[in-house]
Motif scaffolding. Sequence first.
Motif: not given
Length: 125
Positions: A53-72
Amino acid sequence: MKFLVCGIMIIVLCLCYYCGIGVINYIWPIAHWDISMGIAITYSTVVLAISMMIETIVGLTIKRKLWIAVPAILPAFYWCDAITYFPYRSLAYMGIALFAYLVFALIISRLNTNDNIGVSVNYVI
């Protein structure tokens, strides 16, 4: 629409993750099963869902690909705590969680690249 697709994928991937853990427990059974282990496995599924869910919010609002890996990091830290009790089993659980997370990250990145999914455009010349 994107959040609905992400919500459905969170439910499906968490069910696949829970079934994958069940398969590992069926193949390599734990000798002294305790109720706390069942609670830990269920809680790990909740941690995976929250991180998705955190990744959904981060991934759909922030366009940088690097931030998608942070909630993992959340599911990885959760199973790193159990490495002392189950050294190989916790690595397998962590691998399943990170695989489900990778599939979800690929779906999020695919949704970000196609901003007009489901919109048909008729070009009239």
